[in-house]
Design a protein around this motif. Sequence first.
Motif, mmCIF file in Angstrom:
data_model
loop_
_atom_site.group_PDB
_atom_site.id
_atom_site.type_symbol
_atom_site.label_atom_id
_atom_site.label_comp_id
_atom_site.label_asym_id
_atom_site.label_seq_id
_atom_site.Cartn_x
_atom_site.Cartn_y
_atom_site.Cartn_z
ATOM 1 N N ARG A 89 0.815 -1.219 0.000
ATOM 2 C CA ARG A 89 0.000 0.000 0.000
ATOM 3 C C ARG A 89 0.846 1.266 0.000
ATOM 4 O O ARG A 89 0.317 2.370 -0.133
ATOM 5 N N GLY A 90 2.149 1.120 0.170
ATOM 6 C CA GLY A 90 3.016 2.295 0.136
ATOM 7 C C GLY A 90 3.027 3.077 1.431
ATOM 8 O O GLY A 90 3.478 4.229 1.459
ATOM 9 N N TYR A 91 2.544 2.472 2.536
ATOM 10 C CA TYR A 91 2.555 3.168 3.822
ATOM 11 C C TYR A 91 3.922 3.094 4.489
ATOM 12 O O TYR A 91 4.262 3.923 5.332
ATOM 13 N N HIS A 117 6.514 6.574 -3.831
ATOM 14 C CA HIS A 117 6.943 5.432 -3.036
ATOM 15 C C HIS A 117 6.258 4.184 -3.555
ATOM 16 O O HIS A 117 5.035 4.146 -3.716
ATOM 17 N N GLY A 118 7.044 3.180 -3.827
ATOM 18 C CA GLY A 118 6.503 1.903 -4.266
ATOM 19 C C GLY A 118 6.916 0.804 -3.318
ATOM 20 O O GLY A 118 7.570 1.047 -2.285
ATOM 21 N N ARG A 119 6.579 -0.423 -3.677
ATOM 22 C CA ARG A 119 6.874 -1.560 -2.820
ATOM 23 C C ARG A 119 8.373 -1.732 -2.597
ATOM 24 O O ARG A 119 8.808 -2.216 -1.562
ATOM 25 N N TYR A 120 9.171 -1.343 -3.600
ATOM 26 C CA TYR A 120 10.605 -1.551 -3.494
ATOM 27 C C TYR A 120 11.354 -0.241 -3.266
ATOM 28 O O TYR A 120 12.525 -0.117 -3.586
ATOM 29 N N GLY A 121 10.658 0.747 -2.713
ATOM 30 C CA GLY A 121 11.312 2.002 -2.379
ATOM 31 C C GLY A 121 10.884 3.146 -3.285
ATOM 32 O O GLY A 121 9.891 3.077 -4.011
ATOM 33 N N LYS A 122 11.655 4.232 -3.245
ATOM 34 C CA LYS A 122 11.334 5.434 -4.011
ATOM 35 C C LYS A 122 11.626 5.246 -5.497
ATOM 36 O O LYS A 122 12.568 4.537 -5.872
ATOM 37 N N PHE A 123 10.825 5.904 -6.325
ATOM 38 C CA PHE A 123 11.100 5.946 -7.759
ATOM 39 C C PHE A 123 10.564 7.261 -8.306
ATOM 40 O O PHE A 123 9.866 8.006 -7.617
#
Length: 708
Positions: free
Chosen positions: A492-494, A592-598
């Motif tokens: 969820r990006g929290y 923010h995604g599941r694997y960090g910032k993009f």
Amino acid sequence: MSEYLVIVESPAKAKTIGKYLGKKYTVKASMGHVRDLPKSQLGVDIQRHFEPKYITIRGKGDVIKSLRDARKKAKKVFLAADPDREGEAIAWHLANLLDVNQEEACRVVFHEITKDAVREAFNAPRRLNYDLINAQQTRRILDRLVGYRLSPLLWRKVKKGLSAGRVQSVAVRLIVDREREIRAFVPQEYWTVDAEFTVAQGRFSARFQGYGDEKTELPNREAVDELLKHIEGADYRVERVKRSERRRNPSPPFTTSSLQQEAARKLGFRASKTMSVAQQLYEGLDVGAEGTVGLITYMRTDSTRIAESAQTEARAFIADRFGTDFVPREARQFSTKGNAQDAHEGIRPTSVVRTPDSLKEFLSRDQLRLYKLIWERFVASQMAQAVLDTTTVDIRANEAWFRATGSVVKFAGFMAVYTEGTDDPATDEKDGKILPPLSEGQPLPEPTVSPEQHFTQPPPRYSESSLVKAMEELGIGRPSTYAPTMETILKRGYVILDQKRFYPTELGELVVDLLVQNFHQLIDVDFTAHLEQQLDLIEEGKTDWVALLESFNREFETELERAEETLEHVQIADEESDVVCDKCGRKMVYKHGRYGKFLACPGFPECRNTKPIVKEVGVDCPRCKKPLVERRGKRKVFYGCSGYPDCDYVLWDKPTGALCPVCHHPMVEKRSKGESLVVCSNAAAHPDAGAAKAHGQKVKGVRKKKLS
């Protein structure tokens, strides 16, 4: 035509138990749940005592048809789903879909998939347990009420696509609260002063404790200078030597929580991976001549109880392998925590005779590593205490008091097999420090005195291991929910997981603050833990499930109405970067995604351009001389050439920034058998020594080993 139809959840489990039952039995898999609440609506009739509306799960049509066809050919159906609330609910849904007579003994339960356990279970089937079913159903309805009624409010007031969950929101709050503790933390200065002595039998170090018989802190340099002045030219003498024997007991067999924690510490497994691999070990694997067999007991448990037969087998094995001194007089019993459900055993191998070495050729690397961890923990839990000789030496210099401590293993006991890890590696090596022989009154030569400045540290951010531990201690969720809870809050990006630590995102903090202000009960740790206890009481038949839902919903409705009226619209502004979108020319923003910032284009959905955030690592690509950058894949961080796709050079270990003096390729940090090494990344350039032995530089600040 088979006389009996047996339904389990997975094909692997079906294969394993099928070989134990014979030709009269047909074993089929339901592939998990077959019915659930609809995704398109609430699916709960609040006015009719919270009656759920179950529908067939999309995509399960062929599975259900196959089960119905098999049902027509069998004279009796056995429902053999997992032995917990979820498994009982799956069995109940199957019974409804297949018109199984629920007054009959159609439910079969076993806690390990072995020939004896399976046959014993089929000799004693029981009726469906509606207390278990009601407990699962209540949890499902609670989560649906929260998710489907709170999420639309967040969509309207904050941001489209947001969602909130009953347990997940509390987990995010723990991470947010910890982050704010860290931000508010004010480091405090303190000093230590160590005195290193050299005597005929060796060297040892003692640390300043205080003056006289009182402990004294050294808060600043002035206090240290005062101490150094006080001991200048002083005679050092051994004032007291205290020797004692200390006994250590083994850790209990694994529960779901402790398995997830230890697999994270020792194997580097995510909680979800631990549960996935454990499921494979439980459901059964082909181990050669023995065929397919379940290797561990059921892996969703918070009990440490062990079957008497397993203890007997373990004690005989330990006596044979290690000797009778390693077997305690009485079989060990471990107390189970007050809120734990004791229906299952702790996690153990189904047979201790199946040693990890005997299974090497049959298991994958991850399966073997996790099995070895479970096997060693269980065997150690049934072994004798370890005995350690501890020595404490107090040394006096004028009125200053120094202390040296040492501990040496006198009898290894369970430590010959296994010792539990910790979240603080520094505490893992506290045993094994040996002091030279010292006697009271012995004068000591002038030592080398080393003052060192320190600062207090804030509490550490949660790792998966420590978050699981915190949730367990606080009573949030149950063993089966820890891994999916962490996966959900990441998705969820929290929160993000960086360097194996949880960080809240701006979105996560905002949602937590909104929930705290408007839904205090829902996000309260104590309330959530109390709700878990009520679910346990439903499972035990001591609480009415409808009454619990009515009580919860009454307060929840009030908070929803209040929030709808008072909650103002909140605008979340994305942080703008200096990177220009190469498709539409807008300045890209951080997401923010599941694997960090993009980086993403703010023109979404018209422009869907995204880019990874690249961070240079301070060393150039040996092929094309462009900078190497850190990249994040689905599984791990790696280091590739910034000239990709023209140059596909990649490193899987972190570059140190230095170059190999022999071949000028990047030096990288590598872990080997618990040691951190700096080695050359170019093994081909060192055929005689190999990359791992080409260089012996040390890695600062971690456990290190100098290679020859």
